[in-house]
Each structure stands twice: as C-alpha cells, then as structure tokens.
Enzyme design. Structure first.
Site, PDB file in Angstrom:
ATOM      1  N   THR A 171       0.709  -1.091  -0.054  1.00 39.65           N
ATOM      2  CA  THR A 171      -0.057   0.164   0.017  1.00 39.65           C
ATOM      3  C   THR A 171       0.919   1.185  -0.083  1.00 39.65           C
ATOM      4  O   THR A 171       1.477   1.630  -0.995  1.00 39.65           O
ATOM      5  CB  THR A 171      -0.776   0.024   1.334  1.00 39.65           C
ATOM      6  OG1 THR A 171      -0.202  -0.297   2.490  1.00 39.65           O
ATOM      7  CG2 THR A 171      -1.911  -1.139   1.066  1.00 39.65           C
ATOM      8  N   LYS A 194       3.855  -6.921   4.153  1.00 35.96           N
ATOM      9  CA  LYS A 194       3.509  -5.558   3.951  1.00 35.96           C
ATOM     10  C   LYS A 194       3.149  -4.780   5.100  1.00 35.96           C
ATOM     11  O   LYS A 194       2.638  -5.340   6.000  1.00 35.96           O
ATOM     12  CB  LYS A 194       2.507  -5.383   2.763  1.00 35.96           C
ATOM     13  CG  LYS A 194       1.100  -5.819   3.113  1.00 35.96           C
ATOM     14  CD  LYS A 194       0.293  -4.587   4.023  1.00 35.96           C
ATOM     15  CE  LYS A 194       0.246  -3.151   3.405  1.00 35.96           C
ATOM     16  NZ  LYS A 194      -0.555  -2.360   4.495  1.00 35.96           N
ATOM     17  N   THR A 205       1.151  -6.463  12.836  1.00 33.15           N
ATOM     18  CA  THR A 205       0.578  -5.293  12.768  1.00 33.15           C
ATOM     19  C   THR A 205       0.764  -5.015  11.040  1.00 33.15           C
ATOM     20  O   THR A 205       1.025  -3.951  10.554  1.00 33.15           O
ATOM     21  CB  THR A 205       1.411  -4.085  13.500  1.00 33.15           C
ATOM     22  OG1 THR A 205       2.723  -4.366  13.351  1.00 33.15           O
ATOM     23  CG2 THR A 205       1.071  -4.310  14.812  1.00 33.15           C
ATOM     24  N   GLU A 285       6.163   4.822   7.190  1.00 33.72           N
ATOM     25  CA  GLU A 285       5.781   5.897   6.768  1.00 33.72           C
ATOM     26  C   GLU A 285       6.736   7.176   7.285  1.00 33.72           C
ATOM     27  O   GLU A 285       6.529   7.503   8.613  1.00 33.72           O
ATOM     28  CB  GLU A 285       4.349   6.228   6.900  1.00 33.72           C
ATOM     29  CG  GLU A 285       3.403   5.372   6.101  1.00 33.72           C
ATOM     30  CD  GLU A 285       2.188   5.341   6.325  1.00 33.72           C
ATOM     31  OE1 GLU A 285       1.056   4.858   5.518  1.00 33.72           O
ATOM     32  OE2 GLU A 285       1.649   5.810   7.559  1.00 33.72           O
ATOM     33  N   ASN A 404       0.074  11.012   6.181  1.00 35.56           N
ATOM     34  CA  ASN A 404      -1.163  10.667   6.633  1.00 35.56           C
ATOM     35  C   ASN A 404      -2.215  11.805   6.905  1.00 35.56           C
ATOM     36  O   ASN A 404      -3.256  11.385   7.271  1.00 35.56           O
ATOM     37  CB  ASN A 404      -0.694  10.193   7.947  1.00 35.56           C
ATOM     38  CG  ASN A 404      -0.084   8.828   8.012  1.00 35.56           C
ATOM     39  OD1 ASN A 404      -0.626   7.812   7.455  1.00 35.56           O
ATOM     40  ND2 ASN A 404       0.993   8.799   8.535  1.00 35.56           N
ATOM     41  N   SER A 409      -5.976   6.972   3.308  1.00 37.60           N
ATOM     42  CA  SER A 409      -5.213   5.670   3.349  1.00 37.60           C
ATOM     43  C   SER A 409      -5.449   4.632   4.396  1.00 37.60           C
ATOM     44  O   SER A 409      -6.037   5.208   5.291  1.00 37.60           O
ATOM     45  CB  SER A 409      -3.758   5.921   3.158  1.00 37.60           C
ATOM     46  OG  SER A 409      -3.221   6.454   4.297  1.00 37.60           O
TER      47      SER A 409
END
Lengths: 409, 409
Positions: A171, A194, A205, A285, A404, A409
């Site tokens: 993603t 992922k 997670t 991220e 974010n 997302s």
C-alpha cells in the site's frame, strides 16, 4: 537484535532478501493488477501450497474492530490447514458490515472453484483471505472476482512469482518485503510482508505470509509462529495505531521431507520474522530514523517491553529524535508514565551508548551527543531488576504527517 | 462543553479574560524578567495572598518522575494553606537530583524571607514553587534568587499585575491565559495557566494558579478543585505526553467575606477551569484544529472518557483531521483498541454532526463531509450503555513536528 545477528544464531542457515514465499519447495505464488487500485498497480496476490502437507497457523490483530477477511480467516484457521492465501491491496474490507463479509466469502469461494477447475480440488474453507487499504469502503467485487480467475490462470501456468506477490500487497510501502532462510539441512522458510503505517504491536501489525517446506504439524507451526511474533512483530511500533486487518500466516508444505526439531523451526521462523521487522521499520511511513528503544533493569521482561513501548509511542520523544535532539528529559517524562515498577532516582539513559542521564539526573555532555545518523539506540536502565526488552520504532517526521494527512489511506 | 455554556450554567456569574489571579480581592501578583530565559523575556511570577484566610488546595502530575518543585509543593500542601506561589519559566528543574530539590527549597526560603522583610511574616512552608521549561538542567540560582528580591519589591510597590504574572509563566505558549468569574453575589474566582505541549490528562497538565476571595476552607477548596480538574484538565489531551511539573493550585483569601455554598464554589471553579482548558487547547503547539471527541452510549462515563482519550491520542486520526480528511475508518480502528466494552457492529460515528458510520459501516456521503473549519467535533456512539464523556484535543500538524524537533523544550 538485527536480522544478521539473529541469522547467525539460527542453526546453520542464511538469509536472502531476493526470495520470498516461493523459496521453499511446494509453494507457488504470483501477483497481478486486477484494477482494485485506481492507480492500476499490482493489487491481487495468491500463495498456493502444493503439498503434500497443508498444516498452517495464524495470528491476528487484537483490535476489537476486525476486518471481514480477518473474521473469515479466523474461521478457516480452526481447521489448522490451508491450501491457499489470496491477498488484495487497494481496500481493507473493514467496517463494511455483513455485505463485506459476504464479499470475503465470495472471494474464497471463487479461489476454491478456480483452483478446483485447474485440477486441485479445493474448498473455500481451505482458502485464507487478507485485505489491506482504506477502511470503510466495499471492494469492487467484479474486479476482485475477475482478478481471481486471472491470478489462478497465471499460477496454473507454472510461474513461481513470489516477488510479484510481495509487490501486489503493497500500500504505502515503497519497497516489497521478502526474505528466505535456507537451512543447511535442506529445508527452507520463506516469507513476504507489507506494512508501513497503522503499525503497533498487537500480535501482528501488517499482512505477512510465511511458507516452509519443512515437515511440521499445526501444533509445531503454531508454537513457532507465536514464539516469533511475540519477539518481533509484537515489538515493532511505528505509530501506536493497531490495524483492523493484521494477519500473519505460516504454511508448511512438507515438500522437503525433512522434519526439523521444534527448536530449529522456532529459530528459523524467528530469524525470518525478525528480518521482516527490520524491513518494515526501515520503510515505515515518513521514517528518517530507525530507533531501537531498549529497557534494562526492569522488574520483568514484560515490564521492560511495556516501558520501552511507552517511550516508543511518545510524540515528544519521537519529534526530538527527528530533530537529532538528545532531549533525554522527554525520555524520563515518558517512562515516568509507564505502568511498571520504577524509582525515578535510579533511572539511567544512554543515547547511542553515551550516558546522558545517570540516577535520574543529567550527565556531563548530555546535550552534545550526536544523533545525526539514521540509526539511534536509546537504552533506559530502570535499576530495579534484570528484565530486558527492546521495541523498534521510528521518529515522527514531517513526512509522516504529510503522508497521513494528504489523502485517505 | 464550551466555556460560554459552562458560564451560563454557573449560577449568576460572568467570565472575562482580561483579568486573572488578581481579580479576586486579597491577591497581588506580578511577573518580571529575571534572566532565567536566555531571550530576556519575562520568566518569574509571584502570586501573594493578603488574607485574611490562607486555605489552599492542589493537584499534581501523576507522572512518577516528578520535578523538584512538585515534590516541594506537595510537602507544603500538607499544611493545606498557602501565602504565596512563586513560578518560573525557563527551566523545569526536573531530573536534577537532590541539588535541584535544594534549589527549590532555597527559592521558597528566599521568597519567605523577602516577604517577611516587607512586613508579612512568612515561612518557606507557606510558599509553593512551580517551574516549567526544559527538563534536566539546573536553574541559574543566582538569577532566580536576585529575581525573587525584585519580584517581591515590585509586589510591595502595590502593583496588582495578574497579567504580568500570566506572561511570565509562558514557555511555548503564544498568548497568556487568564480568566476571572465575577459572581453576582460579590465574590470572584480568578486564574492563570500556561501549557502548550506535553499535555495529557493526568490531573493537571500544565501550571495553573486559581484564586478566590470567597470564604472557603481547605476541604471545600479541595473538593471544588478535584471536581473541576477531573472534568476539565483531565480531559484535555494534546499529545498524550504527561509533564513532570503539572501543578494546579487554588488559593482563597476570604477577603469578600462571602461564603458561597459548595455547589456555587464547584460551579465557579469548574467554569474557570473549563475556560482555561479552551484557551490551552486553542494555543496548543502546532494546533490548526480544535477537536472535541465525544463518546456516547458507553457502559459508563469512565469508559466513555477512556475511549475518547484513545481516539484523541491516535496519530492517524490526528493527521487525518489536520488534512481535513473525514477518514472515519481510523476512528473505528482507534476505538477498537480501547479497553472498554464495545460491539463493532453497533458503533456509529458523526463528524460535525454528520453521520459517517452507522452500525460499524460507512454512511452515504461520508467521504464528502466538510472538515475544513478550525473546530471539529467527533461523536462516537458505542451503543452499549448511557455513559458520555468528552476529551479535547488538537490535530497533529507539521507545525507540531517543527516546534518539537527544532529545539530542546
């Protein structure tokens, strides 16, 4: 502990990141673009176990709000066996109600039917489903079902595309994550995963599929997987946010005809999970710092992990590390809120091995420690016992906020 | 509940933000630049109770790592009386060991001695000390002690400088925070507070001094303060990080010679604390959105507050709100981790009153809700009981990251 260290401790094996779930014998996999993602990027993967064994184990999110594919796969896992795992990115199928669950069921049915048509008699109850992406929207089922036909056709063509499968489940990941451990005794563990955000320790997670050609029953697999998850995924905390879709599956084909000891299996699965965690951390991220928070001298290992997690989740600690600022006072303030035994006057802290706080007060030169590198270790000694634990995290950066806030997302 | 609503509920009173701790009769205050801050900005404040009463109450940080002034003031408060509060910004005097505690003690001694020289016989045990600023460094005591002489001299000059005191306790605050409630029955409650980051509910999450000229004993003050703190400061959560220095003090001079009922006192103190919380929220580090998270339908009020707090601390919820993104799935994922009774399929969510999730699944138009304004309300109905609770928070913005990474604070 790094993947490399872990590897050396694993009995006679070596880790390679150029292979994944198809490294062990008896597994096929591939990934395709099914049009679930608006971008047209790969979004549907299939992992297929050719046997002769089909034993499997799984661990799932502890979030009370569970996505439809998690609810489905938990039912499937009561049989402790799997023939296939179908995974999609482009949509989490979470918070989609009874219709969302029907979509997951229909996907498993479609995979079973297509595999059966290909000559491998399969029931939907042998097919795990994993989904990842935006929470709250139904999946475009026409595309998913057409994609299932295509992905089974590709697999039937004989391709073993572990790398394509790893690509199709991404993603916000920027790189695919896969690893394989080739054991000297001629059995192998492979895996893909992922996950880049909404990552906090709650068994698992992210999505992860681990395969092995070792001969191992479901009990052995379950033990190895829980042992590894508790020491790896459970101690990775990027942003304290636990996903609705977390799933880690371990499938054994038995194709190597070799039955490792439980200890060998535990070590191999742990090494693979540890390496995947390092890959997940490095691609989180907005990451600019890879941070390991180690708490020593705790009353227990559980206390150490709890305290490390509280520090790892503290926004002020994470922003200071983003700024390469050795602001150890924020570490003290954070650990002071941890629900563990501690004495403020016995706490010592080191950054990158340099003491910055001794017995609860600042050490000379503490404000001058160089934290400009990409890897930072924070060690907090509570001085009350012998418990030790490490949690991996990252800094809190502008890029995390940007990623974010800029889009759903 | 806004300060305005709260005000209207308070029996016959009105709130004004142009006055603070010196609005009630019997209190003097001032603030000066003592050179503790390198910037030369005001950094030392004194609040002095002229009596005739000296009853007082206090609540303090729940952090196990407590700053020296907190440890000192907790000792002082065992007498349940206060003559003066001395407050400094420019240094938290936390994690400074036994020498830091001696510094606090010396500061209280100096204030007592200077006040006594001025003709008001005062002991150090009647002087509370509050500090705020960077954790881990000793205070420049030569400047602090010289400043104490100057601040008492200013006070002796007869100035009642509540506004100057509110200015002198600021750190990353951009505006001073003060408020006064003038009760129709001719008694008054005044207050000042500071706090912009490291704010999480743990009794109090900043420095706050509240004064009143009502006649009230320490029991009544303690009850009013705990009642108010539990409903205001405890439900303000900017970044989940609890300070080492949080202190809220309530002092009564009795100078109005009016003794309100407990209910009147409770309502007035609550109104003042609620208004200060709104001011703290509006000036929080990096704030671009003022967010109120209300949970309804919980099994209890405690469950409602717990669930609201878990949502208020979630980085993915906070970044989505920064981006004005109605990403309700992140709210579901966050609340799913709250340690409260809930049924995923009974949860409903509204943004600014618009339903975005009904019974755990998306509502029509949910992705189109306009969150571009500065005030956002998030309402989560758990559907399992009648408990209701609200937590105030902010978004997680680039400015928050910038402010907390660019320099030690």
């Amino acid at each position: 502990m790094s993947g490399q260290d872990q590897c050396e401790r694993a009995i006679g094996g070596s880790l390679v990141r150029t292979q994944g779930v198809t490294a062990p014998s008896g597994f096929r996999a591939t990934g395709i673009s099914a049009g679930i993602k608006a971008s047209g990027k790969p979004d549907l993967a299939l992992v297929f176990n050719e046997g002769p064994d089909y034993a499997a184990a799984g661990v799932f999110t502890r979030n009370k709000v569970k996505a439809a594919p998690v609810l489905w796969t938990q039912q499937v896992m009561t049989t402790r066996a799997l023939r296939a795992v179908v995974l999609n990115s482009g949509g989490a199928n979470a918070c989609t109600g009874p219709l969302g669950f029907q979509d997951t069921h229909a996907t498993a049915e479609a995979v079973a039917k297509a595999l059966s048509a290909w000559g491998t008699e399969t029931g939907a109850i042998e097919v795990a489903v994993c989904s990842t992406g935006l929470i709250g929207d139904r999946l475009p089922m026409d595309r998913v079902l057409a994609g299932v036909q295509n992905v089974v056709r590709e697999l039937a063509g004989g391709l073993t595309g572990g790398a394509e499968a790893a690509q199709a489940i991404m993603t916000t990941d920027t790189v695919p994550k896969q690893v394989a451990l080739h054991h000297d005794d001629s059995w192998t563990v492979g895996a893909m995963a992922k996950g880049a955000g909404m990552m906090a320790p709650s068994l698992a997670t992210m999505l992860c599929v681990i395969t092995t050609d070792a001969v191992a029953d479901a009990d052995a697999l379950d033990r190895a997987l829980r042992h590894a998850a508790a020491r790896t995924f459970d101690r990775l905390d990027i942003d304290g946010s636990c996903s609705t879709n977390d799933t880690v599956l371990l499938l054994a084909s038995g194709a190597s005809e070799i039955a490792p000891s439980q200890a060998e299996l535990d070590a191999a699965v742990l090494a693979v999970c540890d390496d995947l965690c390092a890959q997940l951390q490095a691609d989180a991220e907005g990451v600019t710092k890879r941070v390991a928070i180690t708490v020593t001298g705790a009353a227990s290992e559980a206390d150490a992990v709890t305290a490390a997690r509280v520090i790892a989740r503290d926004s002020l600690v994470k922003t200071a590390l983003f700024g390469s600022d050795p602001n150890w006072g924020r570490v003290l303030a954070a650990v002071g809120m941890a629900p563990v035994d501690l004495e403020p006057d016995r706490i010592s802290v080191s950054f990158n091995g340099f003491p910055v706080c001794i017995d609860g007060a600042g050490a000379p030169g503490a404000r001058d420690v160089d934290l400009s590198g990409a890897d930072i270790t924070v060690t907090v000694d509570l001085g009350v016992g012998t418990g030790v634990g490490t949690v991996r995290t990252t800094d809190l950066s502008h890029a995390y906020v940007e990623e974010n806030s800029a889009y759903s997302s």
